[in-house]
Write a protein that holds these residues in place. Structure first.
Motif, PDB file in Angstrom:
ATOM      1  N   LEU A 177       0.808  -1.109   0.040  1.00 37.28           N
ATOM      2  CA  LEU A 177      -0.096   0.161  -0.080  1.00 37.28           C
ATOM      3  C   LEU A 177       0.641   1.237  -0.046  1.00 37.28           C
ATOM      4  O   LEU A 177       0.493   2.327   0.515  1.00 37.28           O
ATOM      5  N   GLY A 178       2.030   1.403  -0.410  1.00 37.39           N
ATOM      6  CA  GLY A 178       3.008   2.327  -0.476  1.00 37.39           C
ATOM      7  C   GLY A 178       2.388   3.047  -2.046  1.00 37.39           C
ATOM      8  O   GLY A 178       1.352   2.851  -2.644  1.00 37.39           O
ATOM      9  N   PRO A 179       3.533   4.220  -2.177  1.00 38.34           N
ATOM     10  CA  PRO A 179       3.055   4.657  -3.421  1.00 38.34           C
ATOM     11  C   PRO A 179       2.741   4.178  -4.693  1.00 38.34           C
ATOM     12  O   PRO A 179       3.754   3.402  -5.032  1.00 38.34           O
ATOM     13  N   GLY A 180       1.785   4.038  -5.456  1.00 37.71           N
ATOM     14  CA  GLY A 180       1.320   3.422  -6.573  1.00 37.71           C
ATOM     15  C   GLY A 180       0.696   1.978  -6.228  1.00 37.71           C
ATOM     16  O   GLY A 180       0.360   1.480  -7.431  1.00 37.71           O
ATOM     17  N   GLY A 181       0.414   1.680  -4.935  1.00 35.46           N
ATOM     18  CA  GLY A 181      -0.038   0.301  -4.485  1.00 35.46           C
ATOM     19  C   GLY A 181      -1.433   0.570  -4.315  1.00 35.46           C
ATOM     20  O   GLY A 181      -1.912   1.445  -3.771  1.00 35.46           O
ATOM     21  N   ARG A 182      -2.139  -0.528  -4.617  1.00 38.39           N
ATOM     22  CA  ARG A 182      -3.681  -0.418  -4.371  1.00 38.39           C
ATOM     23  C   ARG A 182      -4.043  -1.921  -4.140  1.00 38.39           C
ATOM     24  O   ARG A 182      -3.428  -2.885  -4.960  1.00 38.39           O
ATOM     25  N   LEU A 183      -4.959  -2.258  -3.202  1.00 34.12           N
ATOM     26  CA  LEU A 183      -5.503  -3.537  -2.984  1.00 34.12           C
ATOM     27  C   LEU A 183      -6.789  -3.692  -3.119  1.00 34.12           C
ATOM     28  O   LEU A 183      -7.731  -2.701  -2.765  1.00 34.12           O
ATOM     29  N   THR A 184      -7.392  -4.318  -4.164  1.00 38.30           N
ATOM     30  CA  THR A 184      -8.798  -4.455  -4.663  1.00 38.30           C
ATOM     31  C   THR A 184      -9.150  -5.760  -4.208  1.00 38.30           C
ATOM     32  O   THR A 184      -8.686  -6.772  -4.698  1.00 38.30           O
ATOM     33  N   ILE A 185     -10.190  -5.998  -3.558  1.00 35.83           N
ATOM     34  CA  ILE A 185     -11.038  -7.104  -2.809  1.00 35.83           C
ATOM     35  C   ILE A 185     -12.338  -7.197  -3.658  1.00 35.83           C
ATOM     36  O   ILE A 185     -13.375  -6.510  -3.443  1.00 35.83           O
ATOM     37  N   LYS A 186     -12.244  -8.349  -4.688  1.00 35.61           N
ATOM     38  CA  LYS A 186     -13.233  -8.521  -5.623  1.00 35.61           C
ATOM     39  C   LYS A 186     -13.631 -10.085  -5.604  1.00 35.61           C
ATOM     40  O   LYS A 186     -13.492 -10.756  -4.645  1.00 35.61           O
ATOM     41  N   ASP A 187     -14.086 -10.385  -6.705  1.00 35.47           N
ATOM     42  CA  ASP A 187     -14.329 -12.025  -7.048  1.00 35.47           C
ATOM     43  C   ASP A 187     -15.597 -12.459  -6.082  1.00 35.47           C
ATOM     44  O   ASP A 187     -15.391 -13.153  -5.156  1.00 35.47           O
ATOM     45  N   SER A 188     -16.730 -11.763  -6.055  1.00 34.73           N
ATOM     46  CA  SER A 188     -17.621 -11.975  -5.307  1.00 34.73           C
ATOM     47  C   SER A 188     -17.550 -11.433  -3.912  1.00 34.73           C
ATOM     48  O   SER A 188     -18.034 -12.431  -3.002  1.00 34.73           O
ATOM     49  N   HIS A 222     -17.638   0.056  -3.389  1.00 39.07           N
ATOM     50  CA  HIS A 222     -18.297  -0.085  -4.825  1.00 39.07           C
ATOM     51  C   HIS A 222     -19.533  -0.769  -4.955  1.00 39.07           C
ATOM     52  O   HIS A 222     -19.509  -1.780  -4.119  1.00 39.07           O
ATOM     53  N   ALA A 223     -20.408  -0.511  -5.923  1.00 39.38           N
ATOM     54  CA  ALA A 223     -21.594  -1.503  -6.001  1.00 39.38           C
ATOM     55  C   ALA A 223     -21.712  -1.579  -7.319  1.00 39.38           C
ATOM     56  O   ALA A 223     -21.259  -1.043  -8.173  1.00 39.38           O
ATOM     57  N   SER A 224     -22.492  -2.674  -7.860  1.00 38.85           N
ATOM     58  CA  SER A 224     -22.850  -2.806  -9.270  1.00 38.85           C
ATOM     59  C   SER A 224     -24.076  -1.915  -9.368  1.00 38.85           C
ATOM     60  O   SER A 224     -24.551  -1.273  -8.826  1.00 38.85           O
ATOM     61  N   SER A 225     -24.578  -2.092 -10.776  1.00 33.60           N
ATOM     62  CA  SER A 225     -25.543  -1.085 -11.166  1.00 33.60           C
ATOM     63  C   SER A 225     -26.993  -1.573 -10.898  1.00 33.60           C
ATOM     64  O   SER A 225     -27.830  -0.928 -11.393  1.00 33.60           O
ATOM     65  N   ASP A 281     -22.099   3.046  -7.845  1.00 35.48           N
ATOM     66  CA  ASP A 281     -21.799   2.256  -9.357  1.00 35.48           C
ATOM     67  C   ASP A 281     -21.097   3.123 -10.193  1.00 35.48           C
ATOM     68  O   ASP A 281     -21.217   3.100 -11.403  1.00 35.48           O
ATOM     69  N   THR A 282     -20.645   4.313  -9.672  1.00 34.99           N
ATOM     70  CA  THR A 282     -19.870   5.031 -10.565  1.00 34.99           C
ATOM     71  C   THR A 282     -18.473   4.402 -11.399  1.00 34.99           C
ATOM     72  O   THR A 282     -18.107   5.372 -12.126  1.00 34.99           O
ATOM     73  N   ALA A 283     -18.004   3.666 -10.720  1.00 32.31           N
ATOM     74  CA  ALA A 283     -16.531   3.353 -11.066  1.00 32.31           C
ATOM     75  C   ALA A 283     -16.569   1.778 -11.264  1.00 32.31           C
ATOM     76  O   ALA A 283     -15.784   1.175 -10.511  1.00 32.31           O
ATOM     77  N   PRO A 284     -17.133   1.370 -12.190  1.00 31.17           N
ATOM     78  CA  PRO A 284     -17.161  -0.029 -12.476  1.00 31.17           C
ATOM     79  C   PRO A 284     -15.866  -0.779 -13.003  1.00 31.17           C
ATOM     80  O   PRO A 284     -15.127   0.293 -13.691  1.00 31.17           O
ATOM     81  N   LEU A 285     -15.396  -1.876 -12.517  1.00 31.90           N
ATOM     82  CA  LEU A 285     -14.181  -2.539 -13.242  1.00 31.90           C
ATOM     83  C   LEU A 285     -14.723  -3.081 -14.562  1.00 31.90           C
ATOM     84  O   LEU A 285     -13.994  -3.226 -15.499  1.00 31.90           O
ATOM     85  N   LEU A 286     -15.802  -3.794 -14.615  1.00 26.51           N
ATOM     86  CA  LEU A 286     -16.247  -4.297 -15.643  1.00 26.51           C
ATOM     87  C   LEU A 286     -17.326  -4.113 -16.090  1.00 26.51           C
ATOM     88  O   LEU A 286     -18.310  -3.296 -15.448  1.00 26.51           O
ATOM     89  N   ASN A 345     -23.278  -8.428 -17.418  1.00 29.65           N
ATOM     90  CA  ASN A 345     -23.569  -9.938 -17.000  1.00 29.65           C
ATOM     91  C   ASN A 345     -23.210 -10.080 -15.695  1.00 29.65           C
ATOM     92  O   ASN A 345     -22.601  -9.254 -14.855  1.00 29.65           O
ATOM     93  N   GLU A 346     -23.609 -11.261 -14.950  1.00 33.25           N
ATOM     94  CA  GLU A 346     -23.397 -11.383 -13.740  1.00 33.25           C
ATOM     95  C   GLU A 346     -21.857 -11.418 -13.298  1.00 33.25           C
ATOM     96  O   GLU A 346     -21.648 -10.975 -12.075  1.00 33.25           O
ATOM     97  N   ARG A 347     -20.968 -11.808 -14.298  1.00 34.32           N
ATOM     98  CA  ARG A 347     -19.534 -12.100 -13.890  1.00 34.32           C
ATOM     99  C   ARG A 347     -19.069 -10.518 -13.929  1.00 34.32           C
ATOM    100  O   ARG A 347     -18.441 -10.197 -12.594  1.00 34.32           O
ATOM    101  N   GLY A 348     -19.199  -9.537 -14.522  1.00 32.32           N
ATOM    102  CA  GLY A 348     -18.737  -8.269 -14.286  1.00 32.32           C
ATOM    103  C   GLY A 348     -19.504  -7.488 -13.012  1.00 32.32           C
ATOM    104  O   GLY A 348     -18.815  -6.812 -12.314  1.00 32.32           O
ATOM    105  N   ARG A 349     -20.671  -7.900 -12.985  1.00 34.56           N
ATOM    106  CA  ARG A 349     -21.510  -7.303 -11.699  1.00 34.56           C
ATOM    107  C   ARG A 349     -20.891  -7.762 -10.406  1.00 34.56           C
ATOM    108  O   ARG A 349     -20.635  -7.222  -9.349  1.00 34.56           O
ATOM    109  N   SER A 350     -20.478  -9.288 -10.413  1.00 36.14           N
ATOM    110  CA  SER A 350     -19.889  -9.652  -9.206  1.00 36.14           C
ATOM    111  C   SER A 350     -18.376  -8.887  -9.031  1.00 36.14           C
ATOM    112  O   SER A 350     -17.942  -8.797  -7.663  1.00 36.14           O
TER     113      SER A 350
END
Length: 583
Positions: free
Chosen positions: A92-103, A140-143, A183-188, A192-197
């Motif tokens: 989590l230093g400069p340029g680092g980011r932890l994204t917890i996703k996958d459902s 973050h949330a899905s749409s 829901d303003t910054a989606p990754l995918l 479809n359900e995969r993108g929403r998860s």
């Protein structure tokens, strides 16, 4: 071999084979019983594979167990079957980011799904090991659903993650800032359900510890920081809030808030902030840069720099961007407030703090409130020494030493031979001489303090150098340095080497002259006397010895080869002599 022996051998072989066949299932059954009773460790595939010593929070039946048991009211879904836990690694230093996703979250829920619990466990241990690092959790949330509901749901997901870290790992709540993006910054794509998860997630980025600025930009690059290491000498170590250990710094490395800097023997560093203000860190110094600016939350230290031990020189280019707060340096005894000034601040071996003001003004306030709330204003040309008992003595800084040699006016126009002899007239008990290769005195070659001597001879290589002399009184208050620049011709060869150079010049000229003479035609014989006898002319001849010598040298070499060797030796002697004499 007899038939009786052969029969007995065959019977024995069959008996051994049958014993081996029946013993394998029996041994397997005993091993299974011992495994169930706990006599053997579990298989590596069922052990937790973690980062460092991260403990597992899964029970034997697959239930998520917190460190506080039933006291932690964190919404976590129940695990139905135990799964192998793989601890993630991140920075989590400069340029680092932890994204917890996958459902990470189910649709419409803020409860943490058990499949991604290892990520939060690793995050908790990461923050616990770095008590000065602050983070921001972005939900973050899905749409699915209306924007207002998604915004509320994203904030609840960030709050759930923070509550888990606070309740389970004891992370102070003020170290974790939460934000919801809806829901303003989606990754995918949300089609479809995969993108929403994947979009139902939380992101964690590091924050600067004083002003809480993000260490990572929205595009994922490292933030610019507050300054950089502009120059250094020797072994200089630094440690950032997101690091566990110190590391050797390098020129150009960025400096952020809460950076710790440590210099050792014969090591120095210069830090340049983005407003062109500078801090020179001297030898054997330990300090913390909290923040060069004044914009910070109320629970943060008010000082910009904390000097733990050693000495530093502060040269401010101007006040901070707000134009209202001065630059504050805190020592073990005092707080020094500087306003568009230059000053040297130090802590000597006895724990006494000293301040020498060379430009502008400084205000010194004692940290010990039992000694009163007095504040000393130190003008330019004055200094103060703070005693251990709380006493202070304001006095004029000592005058700088009077330089006698070399002559500064001549040294700027002429080159000086080496060794360079420095002579001065002492104005204080101690005199410090510093010689560097740069005007900022970051690359110091020699630095010596004299109590009795008033001269020093220094042998230097060819180049341009800078020097400065400083007086130090009995209270360790320093004068404003005096100095200049000079050029050196070379390493300063000894007289014997200079004599050898001149001899090589003579050899070169002798070889040139010999080659000229050797190329001049000589007569074999010359007439010494002559006379007339019996109407005949008689001569007395003289043989030329130089010609004979030339013929002797030409026995093995022809005429052209000998001239070439002589002239080559002459040129080599000339170049070598010139190198020795003018080095």
């Amino acid at each position: 071999m007899s038939n009786t022996f052969k029969n007995r051998l065959s019977q024995s072989s069959v008996f051994v084979l049958l014993c081996c066949i029946f013993s394998v299932p029996l041994a397997w059954q005993q091993s299974a019983r011992a495994q169930s009773k706990g006599f053997f460790p579990p298989s590596p595939s069922t052990q937790n594979q973690g980062v460092g010593n991260v403990p597992s929070t899964k029970g034997a039946q697959g239930q998520v167990l917190s460190k506080q048991g039933a006291n932690a009211q964190v919404p976590i879904a129940k695990i139905q079957t135990a799964k192998t836990i793989v601890r993630p690694t991140f920075d989590l230093g400069p340029g680092g980011r932890l994204t917890i996703k996958d459902s990470a979250f189910k649709n419409g829920s803020a409860a943490i799904e058990p499949e991604i619990m290892p990520w939060f466990e690793a995050l908790g241990e990461y923050l616990k090991a770095r008590p000065e690092l602050e983070v921001e959790i972005r939900g973050h949330a899905s749409s699915e659903g209306d924007p207002a509901t998604n915004q509320r749901l994203s904030e609840e997901r960030a709050a759930t993650a923070r509550k888990y870290l606070v309740d389970v790992y004891g992370i102070p709540e003020n170290r974790i800032r939460i934000r919801g993006f809806g829901d303003t910054a989606p990754l995918l794509s949300n089609d479809n359900e995969r993108g929403r998860s994947q979009n139902r997630r939380v992101e964690i980025v590091g924050l600067s510890s004083a002003t809480q600025k993000s260490l990572t930009t929205e595009s994922g690059t490292a933030a610019s920081g507050d300054g950089r290491i502009s120059s250094m000498l020797g072994r200089v170590q630094i440690r950032a809030p997101w690091e566990l250990d110190f590391h050797i710094t390098r020129v150009g490395e960025r400096i952020f808030e809460y950076h710790r800097i440590v210099t050792g023997e014969n090591s120095r560093a210069e830090i340049t902030f983005f407003d062109s203000s500078k801090i020179q860190v001297y030898e054997n110094t330990s300090m913390i840069i909290y923040s060069p600016s004044s914009g910070r939350s109320g629970d943060k230290p008010r000082e910009n720099v904390k000097l733990i031990e050693g000495n530093l020189f502060v040269k401010l280019h101007g006040s901070d961007s707000a134009g209202t707060s001065p630059f504050l340096v805190k020592t073990t005894q005092s707080s020094i407030s500087l306003d568009t000034s230059s000053a040297r601040i130090g802590i000597d071996n006895g724990g006494r703090s000293t301040v020498s003001v060379f430009g502008g003004t400084a205000k010194v306030r004692l940290n010990d409130t039992t000694q009163g709330n007095s504040e000393l204003e130190i003008e330019e040309g004055f200094g103060v020494a703070l005693q251990q008992g709380g006493g202070s003595s304001k006095r004029r800084i000592p005058p700088p030493p009077q330089l006698l040699s070399p002559d500064i006016t001549l040294s700027e126009m002429l080159v000086l031979p080496t060794p360079v002899v420095f002579q001065w007239s002492r104005r204080a008990p101690l005199t410090r001489l510093e010689i560097a290769t740069d005007a900022g005195f970051a690359e110091i070659i020699t630095r010596q303090v004299f109590s009795k001597n008033d001269s020093l001879a220094v042998r230097l290589d060819s180049g341009t150098y800078y020097f400065r002399l400083t007086s130090i009184d009995e209270f360790n208050i320093e004068s404003k340095p005096t100095g200049g620049s000079f050029m050196v011709t070379g390493t300063g060869a000894r007289p014997l080497f200079r004599i050898a150079g001149f001899l090589l010049f003579l050899i070169a000229f002798a070889l040139i002259w010999a080659s000229i003479l050797g190329n001049t035609p000589f007569q074999v014989r010359t007439i010494r006397t002559w006379s007339v006898e019996n109407q005949a002319l008689r001569f007395s001849m003289h043989h030329n010895s130089s010609y004979l010598l030339y013929r002797f040298l030409s026995i093995t070499l022809d005429h052209r080869s000998l001239l070439l060797i002589m002239r080559s030796l002459a040129g080599l002697s000339f170049l070598l002599g010139m190198f020795i004499v003018w080095q």
